[in-house]
Design a protein around this motif. Structure first.
Motif, PDB file in Angstrom:
ATOM      1  N   ALA A 268       0.851  -1.193   0.000  1.00  0.00           N
ATOM      2  CA  ALA A 268       0.000   0.000   0.000  1.00  0.00           C
ATOM      3  C   ALA A 268       0.882   1.236   0.000  1.00  0.00           C
ATOM      4  N   LEU A 269       0.379   2.320  -0.560  1.00  0.00           N
ATOM      5  CA  LEU A 269       1.162   3.558  -0.616  1.00  0.00           C
ATOM      6  C   LEU A 269       1.018   4.338   0.680  1.00  0.00           C
ATOM      7  N   ALA A 270       2.108   4.990   1.081  1.00  0.00           N
ATOM      8  CA  ALA A 270       2.107   5.891   2.241  1.00  0.00           C
ATOM      9  C   ALA A 270       2.529   7.269   1.741  1.00  0.00           C
ATOM     10  N   MET A 271       1.631   8.231   1.840  1.00  0.00           N
ATOM     11  CA  MET A 271       1.846   9.564   1.269  1.00  0.00           C
ATOM     12  C   MET A 271       1.981  10.614   2.364  1.00  0.00           C
ATOM     13  N   TYR A 302      12.111   3.224   1.859  1.00  0.00           N
ATOM     14  CA  TYR A 302      10.715   2.786   1.758  1.00  0.00           C
ATOM     15  C   TYR A 302      10.188   2.998   0.334  1.00  0.00           C
ATOM     16  N   PRO A 303      10.143   1.953  -0.469  1.00  0.00           N
ATOM     17  CA  PRO A 303       9.711   2.110  -1.868  1.00  0.00           C
ATOM     18  C   PRO A 303       8.240   2.465  -2.036  1.00  0.00           C
ATOM     19  N   ASN A 304       7.418   2.255  -0.985  1.00  0.00           N
ATOM     20  CA  ASN A 304       5.989   2.588  -1.095  1.00  0.00           C
ATOM     21  C   ASN A 304       5.695   4.018  -0.636  1.00  0.00           C
ATOM     22  N   PHE A 305       6.739   4.803  -0.410  1.00  0.00           N
ATOM     23  CA  PHE A 305       6.553   6.204  -0.028  1.00  0.00           C
ATOM     24  C   PHE A 305       6.258   7.075  -1.245  1.00  0.00           C
ATOM     25  N   VAL A 306       5.276   7.960  -1.108  1.00  0.00           N
ATOM     26  CA  VAL A 306       4.944   8.948  -2.131  1.00  0.00           C
ATOM     27  C   VAL A 306       5.042  10.334  -1.489  1.00  0.00           C
TER      28      VAL A 306
END
Length: 341
Positions: A268-271, A302-306
């Motif tokens: 899941a993305l974390a923005m 963290y590759p899911n960081f936006v």
């Protein structure tokens, strides 16, 4: 444009560059020479602002206005409008359990809902190179605007059954609204649930996440995702947030991004979570650049960081700061791609 959003999320995670989705529409409103009042009342003005920003900035998704009064107005709340500031709910319309029981769930023709549906329809038709995220309020935040925020905090302890009745009605309307937004062709919704940050993790689960999860289960699919925003979370209710099953989570500047992301599922993305006021609006371009690079460094593993603002960037956010944000991101990505090769 129809996009496989599960694949889009996976692609964001697996690409080497850090992606950015600042939550902003006001710079586009101002560049087009319009006022806040015009944009929140006229679907075409609203859509034109969103389209303008996609022409100028390489955000990986477009966001429509984060307006936390639209749904409350549909229920009958009084709203104060301004040319220069975001709308605000005036007072509160519910006072006791009887008023909650008597409350009617409105139609989608109430208030400015038709103009917001129009804005999302026009934006989705015009923007073909990236997803478009609509905006809506979360159930607990809507309940607080209808009952009064301090009042709803007391109600959940003194009369939880009445609170759940109100939350059920709020959820029923938000689900109906999200289904209508989905039909406009947008690719997801950014659900703003900041008031849930006032709750403990257990209360957040019971009085917010359970209802958000219901909506997620109804509307989220391969082509439409929910991004759950809670800028009231200081890190204490992240676990409750992720129990909703949303595809992405958006955090405010009150928490440490490098800590809360540890509780977000890796798929899941974390923005988040640069301060929209002290950095985006009131900072200098140099401060914007330094804050952006500092956050990117903290989130390196963290590759899911936006990369995003911690909330909606307010009216009169300087374009120079928005430019500095994207320039810092490009600088970071170019530098790190070179190091890898």
């Amino acid at each position: 444009m129809k996009i496989n959003m599960k694949q889009w999320v996976a692609d964001i995670i697996h690409q080497k560059e850090v992606a950015a989705i600042p939550v902003m529409t006001h710079p586009g409103i101002e560049q087009n020479g319009n006022t806040v009042r015009e944009a929140v009342s006229n679907g075409k003005v609203h859509a034109d602002a969103v389209i303008k920003l996609t022409q100028n900035y390489q955000s990986v998704a477009a966001c429509t206005i984060m307006d936390l009064t639209t749904e409350a107005e549909a229920f009958g709340a009084e709203i104060a409008f301004s040319d220069e500031a975001v709308p605000a709910v005036v007072g509160h319309m519910l006072t006791d359990a009887k008023s909650i029981n008597d409350l009617q769930v409105p139609s989608l023709k109430a208030g400015r809902i038709p103009q917001y549906l129009k804005a999302n329809l026009l934006a989705a038709r015009a923007i073909q190179d990236r997803p478009v995220f609509a905006g809506c309020i979360g159930p607990f935040s809507l309940a607080g605007r209808l009952y009064d925020m301090s009042g709803i905090m007391m109600l959940i302890y003194e009369n939880p059954d009445a609170a759940h009745t109100l939350l059920a009605k709020c959820t029923q309307f938000i689900e109906k609204y999200c289904e209508a937004l989905k039909l406009t062709g947008v690719n997801g919704v950014l659900m703003a649930e900041p008031a849930a940050g006032l709750l403990s993790n257990d209360d957040c689960k019971a009085f917010s996440s359970a209802y958000v999860k219901y909506i997620v289960n109804k509307v989220q699919d391969d082509h439409f995702i929910v991004v759950l925003h809670n800028c009231g979370n200081t890190g204490h209710c992240t676990k409750a947030m992720v129990e909703t099953g949303a595809a992405a989570y958006h955090f405010g500047n009150k928490c440490r991004m490098e800590e809360v992301i540890k509780e977000v599922p890796k798929d899941a993305l974390a923005m988040g979570n640069l301060d929209p006021v002290s950095i985006f609006k009131d900072g200098t371009p140099t401060q914007m650049r330094e804050a952006t690079l500092d956050l990117l460094e903290k989130m390196r593993e963290y590759p899911n960081f936006v990369l995003s603002s911690g909330c909606d960037t307010p009216p009169h956010t300087p374009i120079e700061n928005v430019n500095a944000f994207f320039e810092a991101l490009n600088e970071w990505n170019e530098k790190n791609l070179k190091l890898e090769t």
